[in-house]
Design a protein around this motif. Structure first.
Motif, short mmCIF file in Angstrom:
data_model
loop_
_atom_site.label_atom_id
_atom_site.label_comp_id
_atom_site.label_asym_id
_atom_site.label_seq_id
_atom_site.Cartn_x
_atom_site.Cartn_y
_atom_site.Cartn_z
N GLN A 134 34.31 -11.32 11.34
CA GLN A 134 34.51 -10.81 9.99
C GLN A 134 33.52 -9.70 9.65
OE1 GLN A 134 34.34 -14.37 7.62
NE2 GLN A 134 36.54 -14.70 7.73
N ASN A 135 32.29 -9.84 10.09
CA ASN A 135 31.27 -8.83 9.77
C ASN A 135 31.46 -7.53 10.54
OD1 ASN A 135 30.01 -10.56 7.98
ND2 ASN A 135 28.58 -11.33 9.52
N ASN A 136 31.95 -7.62 11.77
CA ASN A 136 32.03 -6.43 12.61
C ASN A 136 33.40 -5.79 12.70
OD1 ASN A 136 29.28 -6.37 13.42
ND2 ASN A 136 29.70 -8.13 14.72
N PHE A 137 34.46 -6.55 12.49
CA PHE A 137 35.79 -6.00 12.70
C PHE A 137 36.67 -5.98 11.45
CE2 PHE A 137 34.46 -7.66 16.85
CZ PHE A 137 34.51 -6.49 17.58
N CYS A 138 36.41 -6.82 10.49
CA CYS A 138 37.29 -6.92 9.34
C CYS A 138 36.89 -5.99 8.19
CB CYS A 138 37.35 -8.36 8.82
SG CYS A 138 38.18 -9.46 9.97
N GLN A 139 35.68 -5.50 8.22
CA GLN A 139 35.22 -4.63 7.15
C GLN A 139 35.41 -3.18 7.56
OE1 GLN A 139 31.18 -5.70 6.48
NE2 GLN A 139 31.68 -7.55 5.38
N GLU A 140 35.80 -2.37 6.58
CA GLU A 140 35.95 -0.96 6.85
C GLU A 140 34.58 -0.30 6.80
OE1 GLU A 140 38.90 1.05 4.60
OE2 GLU A 140 40.29 -0.61 4.71
N LYS A 141 34.29 0.48 7.79
CA LYS A 141 32.99 1.15 7.86
C LYS A 141 32.95 2.38 6.97
CE LYS A 141 31.55 -1.64 11.08
NZ LYS A 141 30.71 -2.73 10.77
N ILE A 142 34.10 3.05 6.78
CA ILE A 142 34.16 4.27 5.99
C ILE A 142 35.04 4.00 4.77
CG2 ILE A 142 34.85 6.69 6.00
CD1 ILE A 142 34.49 6.67 9.02
N THR A 143 34.55 4.39 3.60
CA THR A 143 35.31 4.19 2.37
C THR A 143 36.19 5.41 2.10
OG1 THR A 143 33.53 5.13 1.04
CG2 THR A 143 33.50 2.72 1.40
N ALA A 144 37.12 5.25 1.16
CA ALA A 144 38.05 6.33 0.84
C ALA A 144 37.33 7.58 0.33
CB ALA A 144 39.08 5.84 -0.17
N PRO A 145 36.34 7.47 -0.56
CA PRO A 145 35.65 8.70 -1.00
C PRO A 145 34.95 9.44 0.15
CG PRO A 145 35.15 6.91 -2.49
CD PRO A 145 35.90 6.33 -1.33
N GLU A 146 34.42 8.70 1.12
CA GLU A 146 33.79 9.34 2.27
C GLU A 146 34.82 10.09 3.11
OE1 GLU A 146 31.92 6.07 4.23
OE2 GLU A 146 30.10 6.21 3.01
N ILE A 147 36.00 9.52 3.25
CA ILE A 147 37.07 10.18 4.01
C ILE A 147 37.49 11.46 3.29
CG2 ILE A 147 39.47 9.98 4.78
CD1 ILE A 147 38.90 6.97 5.19
N LYS A 148 37.66 11.39 1.97
CA LYS A 148 38.05 12.58 1.20
C LYS A 148 37.00 13.68 1.33
CE LYS A 148 40.88 10.24 -2.26
NZ LYS A 148 41.01 9.88 -3.67
N GLU A 149 35.73 13.32 1.23
CA GLU A 149 34.65 14.30 1.34
C GLU A 149 34.65 14.94 2.73
OE1 GLU A 149 31.84 16.75 0.09
OE2 GLU A 149 32.82 15.26 -1.17
N ASN A 150 34.85 14.14 3.74
CA ASN A 150 34.90 14.63 5.12
C ASN A 150 36.07 15.61 5.30
OD1 ASN A 150 34.41 14.99 7.80
ND2 ASN A 150 35.01 12.94 8.43
#
Length: 90
Positions: free
Chosen positions: A60-76
């Motif tokens: 759950q800690n390593n695979f189920c959580q998203e590492k990058i959030t939507a605002p970070e993706i938009k900024e990128n």
């Protein structure tokens, strides 16, 4: 002329036969892997519940959580779009 037609049909029929056999092999592999994972999870859960909880929390800690959030993706994406616009304008 009939020989030419037969030779042209043979490669197609060989491809079709190979394509028909692939899904059966892939299905068998998927079933085997899923069965192995399921049986090992049940075995660990029944014999060592604490170990199962450790594995579960690790997953759950390593695979189920998203590492990058939507605002970070938009900024990128905005940064990459700006770079491309600068390249086009130059």
């Amino acid at each position: 002329m009939e020989d030419n037609i037969k030779t042209k049909e043979n490669p197609q029929s060989i491809k079709n036969k190979k394509q028909e056999k692939k899904p059966i092999g892939i299905t068998f592999i998927r079933f085997t892997v899923c069965s192995a994972i399921f049986l090992s999870a049940v075995f660990i859960k029944l014999n060592k519940p604490q170990k199962f909880e450790e594995i579960k929390s690790f997953y759950q800690n390593n695979f189920c959580q998203e590492k990058i959030t939507a605002p970070e993706i938009k900024e990128n994406l905005k940064e990459k779009i700006q770079i491309i616009k600068n390249m086009i304008n130059s």
